[in-house]
Design a protein around this motif. Sequence first.
Motif, PDB file in Angstrom:
ATOM      1  N   GLY A 170       0.806  -1.213   0.000  1.00 21.33           N
ATOM      2  CA  GLY A 170       0.000   0.000   0.000  1.00 21.33           C
ATOM      3  C   GLY A 170       0.837   1.260   0.000  1.00 21.33           C
ATOM      4  O   GLY A 170       0.520   2.235  -0.691  1.00 21.33           O
ATOM      5  N   VAL A 171       1.929   1.253   0.751  1.00 25.25           N
ATOM      6  CA  VAL A 171       2.829   2.407   0.815  1.00 25.25           C
ATOM      7  C   VAL A 171       3.461   2.667  -0.547  1.00 25.25           C
ATOM      8  O   VAL A 171       3.496   3.809  -1.032  1.00 25.25           O
ATOM      9  N   VAL A 172       3.976   1.620  -1.171  1.00 24.03           N
ATOM     10  CA  VAL A 172       4.648   1.774  -2.463  1.00 24.03           C
ATOM     11  C   VAL A 172       3.668   2.295  -3.515  1.00 24.03           C
ATOM     12  O   VAL A 172       4.003   3.184  -4.312  1.00 24.03           O
ATOM     13  N   ILE A 173       2.448   1.765  -3.516  1.00 23.30           N
ATOM     14  CA  ILE A 173       1.448   2.219  -4.487  1.00 23.30           C
ATOM     15  C   ILE A 173       1.124   3.696  -4.271  1.00 23.30           C
ATOM     16  O   ILE A 173       1.102   4.496  -5.213  1.00 23.30           O
ATOM     17  N   ALA A 174       0.907   4.075  -3.005  1.00 19.14           N
ATOM     18  CA  ALA A 174       0.542   5.463  -2.707  1.00 19.14           C
ATOM     19  C   ALA A 174       1.673   6.424  -3.032  1.00 19.14           C
ATOM     20  O   ALA A 174       1.444   7.530  -3.520  1.00 19.14           O
ATOM     21  N   ALA A 175       2.910   6.005  -2.784  1.00 25.94           N
ATOM     22  CA  ALA A 175       4.049   6.910  -2.950  1.00 25.94           C
ATOM     23  C   ALA A 175       4.535   7.005  -4.389  1.00 25.94           C
ATOM     24  O   ALA A 175       5.131   8.011  -4.769  1.00 25.94           O
ATOM     25  N   THR A 176       4.273   5.974  -5.175  1.00 28.16           N
ATOM     26  CA  THR A 176       4.845   5.960  -6.526  1.00 28.16           C
ATOM     27  C   THR A 176       3.807   6.019  -7.645  1.00 28.16           C
ATOM     28  O   THR A 176       4.104   6.512  -8.728  1.00 28.16           O
ATOM     29  N   VAL A 177       2.602   5.531  -7.402  1.00 30.26           N
ATOM     30  CA  VAL A 177       1.597   5.439  -8.460  1.00 30.26           C
ATOM     31  C   VAL A 177       0.597   6.585  -8.381  1.00 30.26           C
ATOM     32  O   VAL A 177       0.272   7.221  -9.369  1.00 30.26           O
ATOM     33  N   VAL A 178       0.095   6.847  -7.159  1.00 28.82           N
ATOM     34  CA  VAL A 178      -0.932   7.869  -6.983  1.00 28.82           C
ATOM     35  C   VAL A 178      -0.277   9.246  -6.952  1.00 28.82           C
ATOM     36  O   VAL A 178       0.497   9.561  -6.061  1.00 28.82           O
ATOM     37  N   LYS A 179      -0.570  10.069  -7.939  1.00 35.87           N
ATOM     38  CA  LYS A 179       0.005  11.410  -8.026  1.00 35.87           C
ATOM     39  C   LYS A 179      -0.949  12.470  -7.498  1.00 35.87           C
ATOM     40  O   LYS A 179      -0.545  13.429  -6.869  1.00 35.87           O
ATOM     41  N   SER A 180      -2.216  12.323  -7.779  1.00 36.44           N
ATOM     42  CA  SER A 180      -3.206  13.286  -7.279  1.00 36.44           C
ATOM     43  C   SER A 180      -4.510  12.552  -7.027  1.00 36.44           C
ATOM     44  O   SER A 180      -5.015  11.846  -7.889  1.00 36.44           O
ATOM     45  N   LEU A 181      -5.027  12.710  -5.818  1.00 36.39           N
ATOM     46  CA  LEU A 181      -6.256  12.016  -5.445  1.00 36.39           C
ATOM     47  C   LEU A 181      -6.992  12.864  -4.415  1.00 36.39           C
ATOM     48  O   LEU A 181      -6.426  13.242  -3.389  1.00 36.39           O
ATOM     49  N   SER A 182      -8.234  13.194  -4.696  1.00 40.30           N
ATOM     50  CA  SER A 182      -9.020  13.993  -3.761  1.00 40.30           C
ATOM     51  C   SER A 182      -9.501  13.093  -2.630  1.00 40.30           C
ATOM     52  O   SER A 182     -10.244  12.140  -2.851  1.00 40.30           O
TER      53      SER A 182
END
Length: 293
Positions: A250-262
Motif C-alpha cells: 500500500g505504501v509503495v502504491i501510494a508513494a509511486t503510483v498515486v500522483k493526485s487524489l481527492s
Amino acid sequence: MVIAIVSFLTLSSVGLFGLLWHGARQQQHQTTGREFGAGMAIGAVTDFLDTLGIGSFVTTTAIFQASHYLKDERKLPGTLNTVHAIPTAVEALFFVTTVNVEPWTLISLVVAAAVGAVIGSEVMVKLNQRWIQLIMAVALIVTALMMAAKLLGWISLLGIANHATGLRGWPLVIGIGGNFILGLLMAAGVGLYAPCMVMVYFLGLTPIAAFPIMMLSCALLMPSSAVNFIRRDRVDYRGLFGIIVGGMIGVVIAATVVKSLSLTALSWLIVIVSLWTARSLWRAAVRQKHQMV
C-alpha cells in the motif's frame, strides 16, 4: 546522513520482523491463508491511506472493531504499533530522501519521540482491558478532532508563512519536549501526524519539513515501543504478517503510483468512523465497569 537513516531503518525493520517471527513461534501461532489474506487487505488499505496523510491507527482500529478482529482488546495498542512499524519505515524512506530538514533538528525530535514511546509502552502493558478501551476511545476522539481541523484548513494556516528548515534555542527545546509527549501518546494509540504537524508549524518550520519529522518519528518509535509489547505478550499475531506485507504494498502504491487524489470526502468519512468507533469502545468499557460492580 541520509545513508545512515536508510541503514538504520532497514536494520530496525529486519530486527523487528525477527522479533515478531520469534514471538509468533513462542505463542505457537500458525497463520492460516485466510488470515494472511485478510491481513494483507487491511494493511494495504490502512497504510495506503497513511502514506497519503490520513493515518493508519484510526482506520485499523475501526476495521478491528467492526470485524471483531481482536479477541483481547488489551492487545490493541501493541498490535497497532507493531503491524504498522515496518510499512511506516518504508514511508519514511520516501520522505527523508526527498525533503531537506536540518540534521540536528530531525535527529533530536525523532529520538525524543522514540524515548517517549518506550516509556509509554511500559505503562500501557500494565493496564487492563477497560482502561485500554477508555484510552483508545479518547485517542480516537482527539485524532478525529485534529483531522477535522486539518480538513477545515486551520492547521495549514499555522505554517503558511514559515520558511525555516531547522530549530534553535528554546524552539528546539520545546520541540524535543513536545515530540517526547507525542511519543508517549503514540504508544497509547494516539496518532502522531496531526499533532506533530501543529507543533512544528507553531515553532516556525516550513510545512514540508513536518513530513520527514512525522514519518521518521513514527518509523523509529514504533519498533522501540514494539519490543515491550512483544515481550509482555500484548500483540495479536493473527494475520499480523499479512498486514505488514499488505502495508508495504500500500505504501509503495501510494508513494509511486498515486500522483493526485481527492481525499476530502474520504477523510470526513474517517472522522465520522473514528467517532463511532470511540463510542463503541467507550460503551464496552462502561459495560465492563457495570459487570465488575
